[in-house]
Scaffold this active site. Structure first.
Site, mmCIF file in Angstrom:
data_model
loop_
_atom_site.group_PDB
_atom_site.id
_atom_site.type_symbol
_atom_site.label_atom_id
_atom_site.label_comp_id
_atom_site.label_asym_id
_atom_site.label_seq_id
_atom_site.Cartn_x
_atom_site.Cartn_y
_atom_site.Cartn_z
ATOM 1 N N GLN A 68 -9.166 -32.267 52.016
ATOM 2 C CA GLN A 68 -7.984 -32.750 51.311
ATOM 3 C C GLN A 68 -6.763 -32.714 52.216
ATOM 4 O O GLN A 68 -6.554 -31.765 52.961
ATOM 5 C CB GLN A 68 -7.760 -31.872 50.081
ATOM 6 C CG GLN A 68 -6.744 -32.390 49.100
ATOM 7 C CD GLN A 68 -6.760 -31.589 47.812
ATOM 8 O OE1 GLN A 68 -7.754 -30.929 47.504
ATOM 9 N NE2 GLN A 68 -5.689 -31.635 47.055
ATOM 10 N N ARG A 121 -14.684 -29.371 40.512
ATOM 11 C CA ARG A 121 -13.982 -28.511 41.472
ATOM 12 C C ARG A 121 -12.503 -28.882 41.538
ATOM 13 O O ARG A 121 -11.621 -28.020 41.514
ATOM 14 C CB ARG A 121 -14.623 -28.649 42.854
ATOM 15 C CG ARG A 121 -13.992 -27.796 43.965
ATOM 16 C CD ARG A 121 -14.709 -28.111 45.286
ATOM 17 N NE ARG A 121 -14.342 -27.199 46.374
ATOM 18 C CZ ARG A 121 -13.390 -27.425 47.266
ATOM 19 N NH1 ARG A 121 -12.647 -28.525 47.177
ATOM 20 N NH2 ARG A 121 -13.165 -26.558 48.234
ATOM 21 N N SER A 133 -13.376 -27.448 54.199
ATOM 22 C CA SER A 133 -13.052 -27.240 52.787
ATOM 23 C C SER A 133 -13.815 -28.233 51.911
ATOM 24 O O SER A 133 -15.037 -28.194 51.862
ATOM 25 C CB SER A 133 -11.536 -27.323 52.586
ATOM 26 O OG SER A 133 -11.177 -26.899 51.294
ATOM 27 N N LEU A 134 -13.116 -29.125 51.233
ATOM 28 C CA LEU A 134 -13.785 -30.160 50.451
ATOM 29 C C LEU A 134 -14.845 -30.883 51.278
ATOM 30 O O LEU A 134 -15.920 -31.232 50.784
ATOM 31 C CB LEU A 134 -12.754 -31.173 49.954
ATOM 32 C CG LEU A 134 -13.310 -32.523 49.485
ATOM 33 C CD1 LEU A 134 -14.061 -32.361 48.191
ATOM 34 C CD2 LEU A 134 -12.196 -33.550 49.370
ATOM 35 N N GLN A 139 -16.074 -20.089 48.861
ATOM 36 C CA GLN A 139 -15.275 -20.905 49.775
ATOM 37 C C GLN A 139 -13.890 -21.212 49.218
ATOM 38 O O GLN A 139 -12.906 -21.282 49.947
ATOM 39 C CB GLN A 139 -16.033 -22.210 50.076
ATOM 40 C CG GLN A 139 -15.351 -23.142 51.041
ATOM 41 C CD GLN A 139 -15.285 -24.557 50.507
ATOM 42 O OE1 GLN A 139 -14.829 -24.791 49.401
ATOM 43 N NE2 GLN A 139 -15.774 -25.487 51.305
ATOM 44 N N HIS A 165 -7.406 -21.663 49.204
ATOM 45 C CA HIS A 165 -8.162 -20.683 49.987
ATOM 46 C C HIS A 165 -7.496 -19.305 49.944
ATOM 47 O O HIS A 165 -7.593 -18.533 50.896
ATOM 48 C CB HIS A 165 -8.400 -21.182 51.412
ATOM 49 C CG HIS A 165 -9.273 -22.396 51.443
ATOM 50 N ND1 HIS A 165 -10.619 -22.341 51.172
ATOM 51 C CD2 HIS A 165 -8.974 -23.707 51.630
ATOM 52 C CE1 HIS A 165 -11.115 -23.573 51.221
ATOM 53 N NE2 HIS A 165 -10.138 -24.412 51.484
#
Length: 308
Positions: free
Chosen positions: A11, A115, A90-91, A245, A196
């Site tokens: 993202q 998510r 990440s994503l 995560q 995060h």
């Protein structure tokens, strides 16, 4: 023998028009957009291709990004291009998981849609993130550990670039201390929440219930986990890693270093932008880096990889 890694951005790399040329010129890409739309009930082309407010909203950004990445991936696979390992930031880890065969695209679309919603809903007031430039990770970790309030490392991107996350006041104060400790800059990021951070742990717990409902398969090629910066080679740990995560640091620099040490010399960034490519070049000047963002990138990438 040299190896090739596929890597998928997260993202923040999104832009209006991403994936449009693939959608217009490749039936495989259109099928992926149609599948994502059918599963999520969203008009994905409208979100990706037209000026709108949704593309920058987490619950829409994430599914839009994954759709574009998967569409480009399937076109590359159709051209006979396959990696030895995958990774995503990440994503983007979901793109990596689809690419290595651990999860079907349709299941990943369903999970990532939820998510994005969970992360959007979990965002607390007063959260922030900042990029710390020009300082070593040990110093950043020490300052975060000793700071008042909630602040921690969100991303280890590359040498000299670490992102911190947490409560706005704690992030601001940590940034001031890090400047005193030698950081070149502390740049507040224009984000919608402290991603995060442990402040989003509730989103991970909600996501786990959805992850438990979709099949995860054993796979032939590994992917590198954000959480551990190590290879994942079987289905068993995947759900745990994806749950954790959301509220844990992304170890991107360590992930790239792991792949380099294992003989990966070519990195192909699949999806919007060139953020990961820039990180890789800062980690290793010798690495070969390719991008497939625009349709015009496709043939060059295929030619280079088939002649490698």
């Amino acid at each position: 023998m040299s190896k090739t890694a596929f890597m998928f951005p997260g993202q923040g790399a999104q832009y209006v028009g991403m994936g449009k040329d693939f959608y217009e010129q490749e039936s495989l890409a259109r099928e992926i957009f149609d599948k994502a739309g059918s599963i999520t009930g969203l008009d994905i082309p409208a979100i990706c291709f037209t000026e709108n407010d949704r593309l920058s909203v987490t619950e829409y950004t994430q599914i839009a990004m994954l759709t574009v990445e998967t569409a480009i991936l399937k076109v590359l696979e159709d051209r006979g291009i396959h990696p030895d390992v995958t990774a995503g930031l990440s994503l983007g880890e979901y793109g990596a998981i689809v690419a290595c065969g651990a999860m079907r695209a349709e299941d990943a679309f369903a999970v990532v849609r939820r998510r994005g919603v969970y992360m959007q809903e979990a965002v607390p007031e007063g959260g922030a993130m900042a990029a710390i430039l020009g300082l070593d990770s040990e110093t950043v970790e020490e300052v975060c550990r000793d700071a008042e309030g909630i602040v921690s490392v969100a991303n280890y991107n590359c040498p000299g670039q670490i992102v911190i996350t947490g409560e706005a006041d704690a992030v601001r104060k940590a940034g001031e201390i890090l400047l005193e400790r030698g950081a070149r800059r502390a740049v507040p990021l224009n984000v919608s929440g402290p991603f995060h951070s442990r402040m989003l742990s509730g989103a991970g717990e909600r996501l786990r219930k959805d992850l438990d409902k979709v099949p995860v398969f054993d796979f032939e090629i590994p992917y590198v986990s954000n959480l551990t910066a190590d290879y994942v080679t079987c289905a068993e740990p995947v759900r745990d890693l994806l749950e954790k995560q959301i509220c844990s640091p992304v170890k991107w620099q360590q992930s790239v270093e792991k792949m380099l040490a294992d003989g990966v010399s070519t990195f192909v960034e699949i999806g919007p932008g060139r953020t990961l490519s820039a990180f890789v070049k800062k980690i290793s000047r010798e690495a070969v880096v390719l991008n497939v963002d625009k349709y015009e990138d496709l043939n060059r990438c295929v030619e280079v990889l088939k002649n490698a």
